[in-house]
Design an enzyme around this catalytic site. Structure first.
Site, PDB file in Angstrom:
ATOM      1  CD  GLU A 169      11.317  16.647  36.132  1.00  0.00           C
ATOM      2  OE1 GLU A 169      11.161  17.421  35.169  1.00  0.00           O
ATOM      3  OE2 GLU A 169      10.450  15.816  36.462  1.00  0.00           O
ATOM      4  CD  GLU A 356       7.470  15.995  39.374  1.00  0.00           C
ATOM      5  OE1 GLU A 356       7.203  15.783  38.168  1.00  0.00           O
ATOM      6  OE2 GLU A 356       8.064  17.007  39.774  1.00  0.00           O
TER       7      GLU A 356
HETATM    8  O1  IFM Z   1       4.665  19.305  35.274  1.00  0.00           O
HETATM    9  C1  IFM Z   1       5.890  18.679  35.232  1.00  0.00           C
HETATM   10  C2  IFM Z   1       6.696  18.994  36.483  1.00  0.00           C
HETATM   11  O2  IFM Z   1       6.872  20.359  36.642  1.00  0.00           O
HETATM   12  C3  IFM Z   1       8.051  18.332  36.429  1.00  0.00           C
HETATM   13  N1  IFM Z   1       7.954  16.945  36.083  1.00  0.00           N
HETATM   14  C4  IFM Z   1       7.122  16.565  34.986  1.00  0.00           C
HETATM   15  C5  IFM Z   1       5.746  17.187  35.126  1.00  0.00           C
HETATM   16  C6  IFM Z   1       4.837  16.754  33.950  1.00  0.00           C
HETATM   17  O3  IFM Z   1       5.376  17.193  32.741  1.00  0.00           O
END
Ligand code: IFM
Length: 450
Positions: A169, A356
């Site tokens: 990210e 994710e």
């Molecule tokens: O916890 C975070 C993660 O570190 C990166 N993506 C989003 C998740 C939820 O906010």
């Protein structure tokens, strides 16, 4: 509870769960680990809810055996975790710390012994403080240091790791960390954020070069982006334009650079003087082909023009009556399909994974159990939309729930629980939530109810 599985995923589909080093490991002062920007940021009064820190987190560093046993119970085929850079280079450069590399070597070996495939992210936001002291992501040299990290980790772990991700990210690391001040290092300057974003992308490029020098045939490397459909709140021209700008800000800035080798013209114009200097060769380094693209999806952005705000600061709206998670994020499963389809159609990066997806809810432990039907429905409905993309020919190969464990949710501290396994932070006891039991059923059935 899902009834009979009617939607069966492809044969080589990966069922996984993800975590990140600073969010779960703890042991921030052990075995030679140096301080990271998050250790520093956690000490800033008011930066983190409740004054929480990652000092102990889930104590995963000392509990990997138990956590791998949990993964087995959940039927996971893969575990995505990140490398703590300050464990490997406590002072940012010089000789690597053998104890840090050993920790990850053991983790990789133990995962294999349990039949679980490691997916390794090299940077999930915990920059060594020593590098921040030299300018952090504002300094191009940090990208070269990241290349050294990638080379060192790949040389140490390459025999057991076949799936690599450079940066997690970059949008969050650059804009939340350098423009909105909500993440480490807590800066608030658009020009700095754009420079950080460019250097993070350069780091991705340097990382790929380094990884490729150590990778074996069939190994795969890429990056992980957080992406969201950006939709106008109304069909007014002002809202349409605002949504297009938001799309440029969150999605196209990174996708265009990585897969078209250029930043989008409209955004370059909008950023104007805040644009970083792009040197000859930068975009070629950034846009080398990837073998896989990890996509993190949580919600969509519904965007309204805000006449009172500068052009970038559009208003994000949660539609009235829309279901939301404990983060206040709209639950919008269709968006995961939209993102996959759009990226495939517009950028054709090849193989993609959902790196994710998940939700925070206000879970509580009652009589030794955590009943979280909302999370179960959330995961089910998103998986159904992922399946829709597969059916339409989008080359998506796996799904990682965020997260394996409740953990340190950055500026929110431990107040937001994303795990499919509950963590009692006072005792470090783990309790598989209802959604975790459900996910275990899904991984074993290799499908979900349609
Ligand atoms: O916890 C975070 C993660 O570190 C990166 N993506 C989003 C998740 C939820 O906010």
């Amino acid at each position: 509870m899902a009834s009979r599985s009617t939607v069966i995923f492809p044969k080589d589909w990966i069922w996984g769960a993800a975590t990140a080093a600073y969010q779960v490991e703890g042991a921030t002062r052990e075995d030679g680990r140096g301080p990271s920007i998050w250790d520093t940021f956690c000490r800033v009064p008011g930066a983190i809810a409740n004054g929480d820190t990652g000092e102990i987190a889930c104590d995963h560093y000392h509990r990997t055996a138990g956590d791998i046993a949990l993964m087995r119970e959940l039927g996971l085929g893969a575990y995505r975790f990140s490398i703590s850079w300050p464990r490997i280079f406590p002072t940012g450069s010089g000789r690597p710390n053998a104890a840090g590399l050993d920790f990850y070597r053991r983790l990789v070996d133990d995962l294999h012994a349990a039949g679980i495939t490691p997916h390794v992210t090299l940077y999930h936001w915990d920059l060594p403080q020593a590098l921040q002291d030299q300018g952090g992501w504002e300094n191009r040299d940090t990208a070269r240091r990241f290349g050294e990290l990638a080379y060192t980790v790949a040389a140490a772990l390459g025999a057991g790791v076949h799936h690599w991700y450079t940066i997690n990210e970059p949008w969050v690391a650059s804009f939340l960390g350098h423009w909105m001040g909500q993440h480490a290092p807590g800066k608030r300057d658009l020009r700095v954020a754009l420079l950080a974003a460019h250097n993070l992308l350069l780091a991705h490029g340097e990382g790929l070069v380094a990884l490729r020098s150590e990778m074996r045939p069939g190994d795969a490397a890429g990056i992980v982006l957080n992406l969201a459909p950006c939709e106008p709140a109304t069909d007014s021209n002002a809202d349409l334009e605002a949504a297009h700008r938001a799309d440029g800000f969150v999605n196209r800035w990174f996708l265009d650079a990585l897969y078209r080798g250029a930043y989008p013209d409209d955004m370059v114009r909008l950023y104007g003087d805040a644009m970083p200097e792009v040197e000859a060769g930068d975009m070629a380094l950034i846009s080398q082909p990837t073998d896989l693209l990890g996509i993190n999806y949580y919600t969509r952005n519904v965007v309204a023009h805000d006449p009172a705000a500068p052009p970038l600061e559009t208003r994000r709206i949660v539609p009235v009556d829309a279901p939301v998670t404990a983060m206040g994020w709209e639950v919008y499963p269709r968006g995961i399909y939209q993102v996959l389809k759009r990226v495939h159609d517009d950028y054709a990066p090849g193989r993609m994974l959902i790196a994710e997806n998940g939700a925070a809810y206000d879970d509580s432990l009652v009589d030794g159990q955590v009943d979280d039907p909302e999370r179960e429905v959330f995961l089910h409905d998103h998986l159904l939309e992922v399946y829709r993309a597969i059916e339409e020919g989008v080359p998506v190969g796996g799904y990682f729930v965020w997260s394996l464990l409740d953990n340190f949710e950055w500026a929110w501290g431990y107040g937001k629980r994303f795990g499919i396994v509950y963590v009692d932070f006072a005792t470090q006891e783990r309790i598989i939530k209802r959604s975790g039991h459900w996910y275990g059923h899904v991984t074993r059935e290799h499908g979900i109810s349609g």
